[in-house]
Enzyme design. Sequence first.
Site, PDB file in Angstrom:
ATOM      1  N   ARG A  77     -77.646 -37.933 -13.170  1.00 13.99           N
ATOM      2  CA  ARG A  77     -79.060 -37.877 -12.792  1.00 13.99           C
ATOM      3  C   ARG A  77     -80.000 -38.144 -13.968  1.00 13.99           C
ATOM      4  O   ARG A  77     -81.176 -38.389 -13.792  1.00 13.99           O
ATOM      5  CB  ARG A  77     -79.368 -36.512 -12.148  1.00 13.99           C
ATOM      6  CG  ARG A  77     -78.736 -36.339 -10.780  1.00 13.99           C
ATOM      7  CD  ARG A  77     -78.744 -34.903 -10.300  1.00 13.99           C
ATOM      8  NE  ARG A  77     -77.673 -34.103 -10.899  1.00 13.99           N
ATOM      9  CZ  ARG A  77     -77.427 -32.831 -10.609  1.00 13.99           C
ATOM     10  NH1 ARG A  77     -78.204 -32.191  -9.759  1.00 13.99           N
ATOM     11  NH2 ARG A  77     -76.425 -32.196 -11.195  1.00 13.99           N
ATOM     12  N   GLY A  95     -65.359 -30.736 -11.082  1.00 17.22           N
ATOM     13  CA  GLY A  95     -66.200 -29.588 -10.725  1.00 17.22           C
ATOM     14  C   GLY A  95     -66.176 -28.509 -11.800  1.00 17.22           C
ATOM     15  O   GLY A  95     -65.313 -28.501 -12.682  1.00 17.22           O
ATOM     16  N   TYR A 123     -87.138 -56.721 -55.386  1.00 20.47           N
ATOM     17  CA  TYR A 123     -86.039 -57.371 -54.655  1.00 20.47           C
ATOM     18  C   TYR A 123     -86.065 -58.858 -54.898  1.00 20.47           C
ATOM     19  O   TYR A 123     -87.110 -59.504 -54.750  1.00 20.47           O
ATOM     20  CB  TYR A 123     -86.249 -57.056 -53.167  1.00 20.47           C
ATOM     21  CG  TYR A 123     -85.147 -57.484 -52.233  1.00 20.47           C
ATOM     22  CD1 TYR A 123     -83.819 -57.217 -52.534  1.00 20.47           C
ATOM     23  CD2 TYR A 123     -85.443 -58.112 -51.040  1.00 20.47           C
ATOM     24  CE1 TYR A 123     -82.816 -57.587 -51.651  1.00 20.47           C
ATOM     25  CE2 TYR A 123     -84.446 -58.476 -50.155  1.00 20.47           C
ATOM     26  CZ  TYR A 123     -83.128 -58.213 -50.470  1.00 20.47           C
ATOM     27  OH  TYR A 123     -82.139 -58.572 -49.591  1.00 20.47           O
TER      28      TYR A 123
HETATM   29  C1  UD1 Z   1     -74.452 -25.572 -11.324  1.00 19.39           C
HETATM   30  C2  UD1 Z   1     -73.966 -24.487 -10.365  1.00 19.39           C
HETATM   31  C3  UD1 Z   1     -75.169 -23.956  -9.580  1.00 19.39           C
HETATM   32  C4  UD1 Z   1     -76.189 -23.428 -10.543  1.00 19.39           C
HETATM   33  C5  UD1 Z   1     -76.578 -24.471 -11.590  1.00 19.39           C
HETATM   34  C6  UD1 Z   1     -77.419 -23.812 -12.699  1.00 19.39           C
HETATM   35  C7  UD1 Z   1     -71.669 -24.964  -9.655  1.00 19.39           C
HETATM   36  C8  UD1 Z   1     -70.810 -25.535  -8.597  1.00 19.39           C
HETATM   37  N1  UD1 Z   1     -72.984 -25.043  -9.454  1.00 19.39           N
HETATM   38  O1  UD1 Z   1     -74.980 -26.638 -10.537  1.00 19.39           O
HETATM   39  O2  UD1 Z   1     -74.742 -22.909  -8.694  1.00 19.39           O
HETATM   40  O3  UD1 Z   1     -77.345 -23.000  -9.820  1.00 19.39           O
HETATM   41  O4  UD1 Z   1     -75.417 -25.013 -12.223  1.00 19.39           O
HETATM   42  O5  UD1 Z   1     -77.931 -24.753 -13.583  1.00 19.39           O
HETATM   43  O6  UD1 Z   1     -71.179 -24.453 -10.642  1.00 19.39           O
HETATM   44  N2  UD1 Z   1     -69.455 -29.782 -15.791  1.00 19.39           N
HETATM   45  C9  UD1 Z   1     -68.216 -29.986 -16.345  1.00 19.39           C
HETATM   46  N3  UD1 Z   1     -67.227 -30.501 -15.595  1.00 19.39           N
HETATM   47  C10 UD1 Z   1     -67.386 -30.785 -14.278  1.00 19.39           C
HETATM   48  C11 UD1 Z   1     -68.655 -30.568 -13.704  1.00 19.39           C
HETATM   49  C12 UD1 Z   1     -69.672 -30.049 -14.486  1.00 19.39           C
HETATM   50  O7  UD1 Z   1     -68.013 -29.719 -17.549  1.00 19.39           O
HETATM   51  O8  UD1 Z   1     -66.425 -31.240 -13.660  1.00 19.39           O
HETATM   52  C13 UD1 Z   1     -70.528 -29.222 -16.651  1.00 19.39           C
HETATM   53  C14 UD1 Z   1     -71.716 -30.147 -16.773  1.00 19.39           C
HETATM   54  O9  UD1 Z   1     -71.587 -30.951 -17.931  1.00 19.39           O
HETATM   55  C15 UD1 Z   1     -72.875 -29.165 -16.910  1.00 19.39           C
HETATM   56  C16 UD1 Z   1     -72.390 -27.936 -16.174  1.00 19.39           C
HETATM   57  O10 UD1 Z   1     -71.000 -28.048 -16.029  1.00 19.39           O
HETATM   58  O11 UD1 Z   1     -73.141 -28.822 -18.260  1.00 19.39           O
HETATM   59  C17 UD1 Z   1     -73.042 -27.770 -14.809  1.00 19.39           C
HETATM   60  O12 UD1 Z   1     -72.758 -28.911 -14.030  1.00 19.39           O
HETATM   61  P1  UD1 Z   1     -73.872 -29.572 -13.103  1.00 19.39           P
HETATM   62  O13 UD1 Z   1     -73.269 -30.732 -12.428  1.00 19.39           O
HETATM   63  O14 UD1 Z   1     -75.107 -29.761 -13.851  1.00 19.39           O
HETATM   64  O15 UD1 Z   1     -74.055 -28.402 -12.031  1.00 19.39           O
HETATM   65  P2  UD1 Z   1     -75.329 -28.105 -11.142  1.00 19.39           P
HETATM   66  O16 UD1 Z   1     -75.342 -29.041  -9.994  1.00 19.39           O
HETATM   67  O17 UD1 Z   1     -76.534 -28.015 -11.969  1.00 19.39           O
HETATM   68 CA    CA Z   2     -77.011 -28.483 -14.040  1.00 23.92          CA
END
Ligand code: UD1
Ligand code: CA
Length: 462
Positions: free
Chosen positions: A16, A78, A387
Amino acid sequence: MSSRYAIVLAAGQGTRMKSKLYKVLHQVCGRAMVDHVITQVELANPEQIVTVVGHGAEAVEELLGDRSAYAFQEAQLGTGHAVLQAEAQLGTKEGMTLVVNGDTPLLTTQTFEKLFAYHQAKGAKATILTANADDPTGYGRIIRNDLGIVERIVEQKDASKEEAAVHEINTGVFCFDNQTLFNALHQVTNQNAQGEYYLTDVIQIIKDAGGIVAAYQTPDFTESLGVNDRVALSVATEIMQQRINEQHMRNGVTLIDPKTAHIDIDVKIGADTLVEGDVNLRGHTEIGADCVIGSHSELVDAKIHDRVHITSSTIEEAEMMTGSNIGPNSHLRPKAIIGEDAHIGNFCEVKNATIGARTKVGHLSYVGDATLGTDINVGCGVVFVNYDGVKKFHTNVGDHSFIGSNSNLVAPLELDQHSFVAAGSTVTDDVPEHAMAIARARQVNKDNYWQKLPLAQDPDWL
Ligand code: UD1
Ligand code: CA
């Protein structure tokens, strides 16, 4: 006290953000988001921090170095799957594990401490840090039963209409009993709208197994802001900037217009220094006491001693000693060192040059690869010609010398102390002490030149 561990999630691409740069590496006030997170986590003194990396793993590891251990998540399946990657390092540990997303740069260690304390007071296996959001869009919602007890977390994309209407959100920060966490993670499935293994699902799993699940609601939603796109990045930057600027003002720095004083987190400023509006202070810039940093100035990794006055100038990796001044519209480039009470005036550029105390470079000059002594006057429009198209050469100018306006000093060159250069000279040979170099053609006046012009014969032109 039971042992503390921490897991920071930083493997996502950050689709995003629409960026070449991995999300957690985007900067907020001069520091990558994941660095902000790790800095606050470190202050909670965990025995070990494991950062889960995937996209941009090398860049994240290079940035954080040995401040963290790393677990590699090959495919981003995830947040639950991400945490599971830390099992090899942490799975057998006994204690509490803090889990934090790498994209929440505004969280503070004080909030982590409150979360740990609440977790222990409740005897919980899992404690969620929640917040009340005016606009909960995009966050996981905290679903409580009629007694107000937390049942589970529902992601926005999986939420029913009623669930989506809940304003209490998951900040993405959790405190877990470590072994309970890893046991629960093995039971998480990807049967949801995004086909991902959600960390948030362990809440219901732990609860169903009879573990106590608690939720600590932090009063300040802004702290938990998750940055998923550039709009949120700008909001996070604004909030962080306000925090930084307030800190400086409490320390005795005057900010004329705090909203337009863009000050990076690692910048230091002494008391009674005045910072005008529309100023950028970047990197590890250090500014002493009693200085004035005028509008439209940009300082990057600069070192400014006390009582320095800067008027709309750009200073990068350069140093200004006590009482010196610069500007308007001058540029100090790397390795420029401006001596005590020295003066750099309008439209000057100084690079890799040391300027002695009280020396003046007042107007339209370029000083590159040079060492200037004290009490020198450099006239208007002097160019240090450093230079030859292949190599750079150095010029030394002794104390109390005088360089006339519009001169070129062709390096390598030595001007001894108390030497003079006549205005308009192109100096290619060394000048001894007390001598004056004149290096230009002598003036010749061609008398009655005008009469020789054909136009002079034209009566209309007279
Ligand atoms: C996540 C939470 C949501 C919360 C929000 C807060 C979950 C499923 N959802 O959503 O409940 O309200 O954060 O900001 O946890 N990441 C990984 N590996 C992955 C996926 C993500 O390392 O496979 C890391 C991303 O780099 C990021 C963090 O986890 O730093 C959160 O991932 P992101 O996709 O931003 O989750 P949100 O949709 O914001
Ligand atoms: Ca996030």
